[in-house]
Enzyme design. Structure first.
Site, mmCIF file in Angstrom:
data_model
loop_
_atom_site.group_PDB
_atom_site.id
_atom_site.type_symbol
_atom_site.label_atom_id
_atom_site.label_comp_id
_atom_site.label_asym_id
_atom_site.label_seq_id
_atom_site.Cartn_x
_atom_site.Cartn_y
_atom_site.Cartn_z
ATOM 1 N N GLU A 1 0.819 -1.208 0.000
ATOM 2 C CA GLU A 1 0.000 0.000 0.000
ATOM 3 C C GLU A 1 0.855 1.260 0.000
ATOM 4 O OE1 GLU A 1 -3.095 0.072 -0.513
ATOM 5 O OE2 GLU A 1 -3.971 -1.807 0.164
ATOM 6 N N ASP B 1 -4.842 -9.620 -8.253
ATOM 7 C CA ASP B 1 -5.192 -8.770 -9.386
ATOM 8 C C ASP B 1 -4.037 -8.015 -10.021
ATOM 9 O OD1 ASP B 1 -5.016 -7.337 -7.007
ATOM 10 O OD2 ASP B 1 -6.996 -6.408 -7.170
ATOM 11 N N GLU C 1 -19.566 -5.002 -3.987
ATOM 12 C CA GLU C 1 -18.200 -5.405 -3.673
ATOM 13 C C GLU C 1 -17.900 -6.814 -4.186
ATOM 14 O OE1 GLU C 1 -14.393 -4.913 -1.428
ATOM 15 O OE2 GLU C 1 -15.781 -3.695 -2.583
ATOM 16 N N GLU D 1 -12.624 0.512 -10.107
ATOM 17 C CA GLU D 1 -12.221 -0.387 -11.187
ATOM 18 C C GLU D 1 -13.166 -0.385 -12.388
ATOM 19 O OE1 GLU D 1 -10.113 -1.315 -7.571
ATOM 20 O OE2 GLU D 1 -12.281 -1.264 -7.936
ATOM 21 N N THR E 1 -1.190 0.973 -10.370
ATOM 22 C CA THR E 1 -2.474 0.414 -9.955
ATOM 23 C C THR E 1 -3.290 1.386 -9.112
ATOM 24 O OG1 THR E 1 -3.512 -1.629 -9.151
ATOM 25 C CG2 THR E 1 -1.733 -0.674 -7.801
#
Length: 513
Positions: free
Chosen positions: A122, A267, A375, A409, A501
């Site tokens: 992160e 992902d 979600e 996304e 990302t």
């Protein structure tokens, strides 16, 4: 107020359900003297400014705003995550006041101080990526926005400082890093393994830092860790060519399972394979080849069509060779990733498949009471809850986790679909999504997570505004309507920039493809 106009106008715009097509269009409708795209871009910019003002008033320099209670939290170590994440969006929106507030602040961050656990993943995608993107943009096409040039140089200095603090994470028998760090004591959480995404989503930012500083250490560390993912062992951890398990033993470098997919936890490993090739076509051909293997296996083995809506295409998860008919909002970046890969590789089959995935994720938005996707959702006909039977029959999926976490996304994939095809349908879909999000999640001083996308009004607000609201949701909702610029995805695959990302644009190192 502008946001009220946005809600009204959005309710008049029809949703589109047409089958995916690959065509370029250029027609624009207009509102008065402004084009529709300008109107929409300005509406998104207003939402950004509203939430930035709330953050600056009630939360800065903490990490996140609580937009219902007008308070704050520090889930990202108290280094001002929302400010750093907002920088590249404020730049592409050309908001000099916000840009200079942020770059005045970043040199004051002491990344060596935090008592909380640090996530290497992160911290890399949000802080390191955010500062590197700001540096690239302010040293390049948006240099005129900075008042103080020394603050621009400080972005790279602080990125280097942060990476130097984090680098001990890679000091393991294999070079696969620990993700959970306690940097003040230079210890870790002692986890025996790391994940596919948390290991495989460092290489772009750390390699770019090496390219900017001339110090190859950062690239070497991240690429050594990546090498275990590019050459997975044992063979059983790769049930389909290019598709691998989720957990890797830090001591041995061996995968511990063969379960995964394009969902959270896995992902962005797949996302970065093709993006590394975009970043530098000469150095990262192996990454391209592994993405092609994963893409081909996904099409051949993970493609799934709901029994009640065979016109829709979803990507299943896998446990070895057994398919799990479930996916997530997080996975809806996959359409955009296939579109990017198809365009840079000149592969029409990837473009067509990407558009089919975009269409499927659009259905998860268009089918709910709020116009926002859930979600987590499933299309397993053997597990449909009784109270969702009619919903499943009509829409091809049912909801297994109903929250909306301000995720980007679906908007991200709309953006790639529009940039690569030029079809304004995808702008309309992005506008519909923005209007729904603006209507449903807007709170006292910003935008909040909601508990139930399939109840009118979204149910309770969870009083939390993620930093990626600024970096991703606002950016993709804006740039799909914004004028062309060099950092935009190129419709001919000749990209000068690549988005990490967290949607931070980084200048590519090699020549455009």
């Amino acid at each position: 107020m502008l946001w009220l106009q946005v809600i009204f106008l959005g309710s008049c715009l029809p949703l589109s359900f047409g089958a995916p097509t690959y065509q370029r269009k250029s027609s624009k409708r207009t509102y008065g003297n402004a084009t529709e795209s300008q109107y929409r871009a300005n509406a998104v910019k207003e939402a950004f400014q509203f939430s930035w003002h709330g953050y600056k008033t009630y939360a800065f320099p903490h990490d996140e705003l609580h937009p219902v209670s007008n308070t704050y939290s520090d889930s990202r170590n108290g280094w001002g995550a929302s400010a750093v994440d907002a920088l590249s969006t404020a730049l592409v929106m050309e908001l000099p006041d916000v840009v200079n507030e942020i770059i005045d602040f970043i040199p004051t961050i002491n990344f060596a101080v935090t008592s909380d656990q640090v996530s290497l993943f992160e911290t890399t995608i949000r802080y390191l990526g955010g500062m590197l993107a700001g540096y690239d943009l302010l040293k390049g096409p948006l240099s005129s926005l900075a008042v103080n040039d020394s603050n621009v140089d400080a972005l790279l200095t602080q990125a280097k400082n942060l990476a130097d603090i984090l680098a001990y994470a890679f000091d393991t028998p294999t070079g696969i890093p620990h993700n959970g760090l306690y940097i003040e004591s230079k210890t870790t959480d002692n986890s025996p393994d790391n994940g596919l995404a948390t290991t495989g989503t460092l290489v772009l930012e750390w390699t770019h830092l090496s390219d900017l500083t001339g110090n190859t250490t950062y690239a070497d560390l991240s690429q050594k860790a990546e090498s275990y993912l590019l050459n997975p062992q044992p063979a059983s951890s790769e049930p389909f060519p290019g598709l691998v398990g989720t957990n890797i033993n830090i001591t041995t470098g061996l995968f511990e399972d063969a379960t995964g997919g394009w969902v959270g936890g896995d992902d962005s490993f797949y996302e970065y394979l093709i993006k590394m090739f975009v970043y530098d076509t000469s150095r990262f051909k192996e990454y391209r080849d592994r993405w092609i293997a994963a893409a081909d296996s996904t099409i051949a083995n993970l493609t799934s069509h709901p029994t009640t809506r065979p016109d829709l295409t979803f990507v299943a998860m896998f446990d070895s060779t057994r398919l799990i008919l479930e996916s997530e909002h997080l996975a809806c970046f996959d359409g955009g990733n296939f579109l990017l890969g198809g365009e840079v590789l000149g592969r029409q089959d990837y473009i067509d498949y990407g558009l089919a995935l975009v269409n499927g994720c659009h259905d998860t938005y268009a089918s709910t009471a709020t116009g926002i996707g859930p979600e987590v959702f499933s299309w397993d006909p053997n597990s449909v809850p009784a109270d969702q039977s009619a919903f499943f029959q009509a829409n091809g999926f049912y909801i297994t986790n109903s929250i909306y976490d301000l995720r980007p996304e679906v908007l991200e994939s709309y953006y790639y679909a529009y940039r690569i095809t030029g079809d304004t349908k995808y702008q309309d879909w992005a506008w519909d999504a923005f209007v729904a999000i603006n209507t449903t999640t807007r709170a006292n001083s910003g935008f909040s997570e909601i508990e139930n996308v399939n109840t009118p009004g979204g149910g309770a607000k969870d009083d939390f505004q993620e930093s990626f609201w600024f970096a991703e949701v606002m950016k993709y909702a804006y740039i799909i309507h914004a004028p062309d610029a060099e950092w935009q995805v190129n419709s001919e695959g000749k990209n000068k920039w690549v988005f990490n990302t967290e949607a931070h644009p980084l200048k590519v190192a090699g020549p455009p493809i």
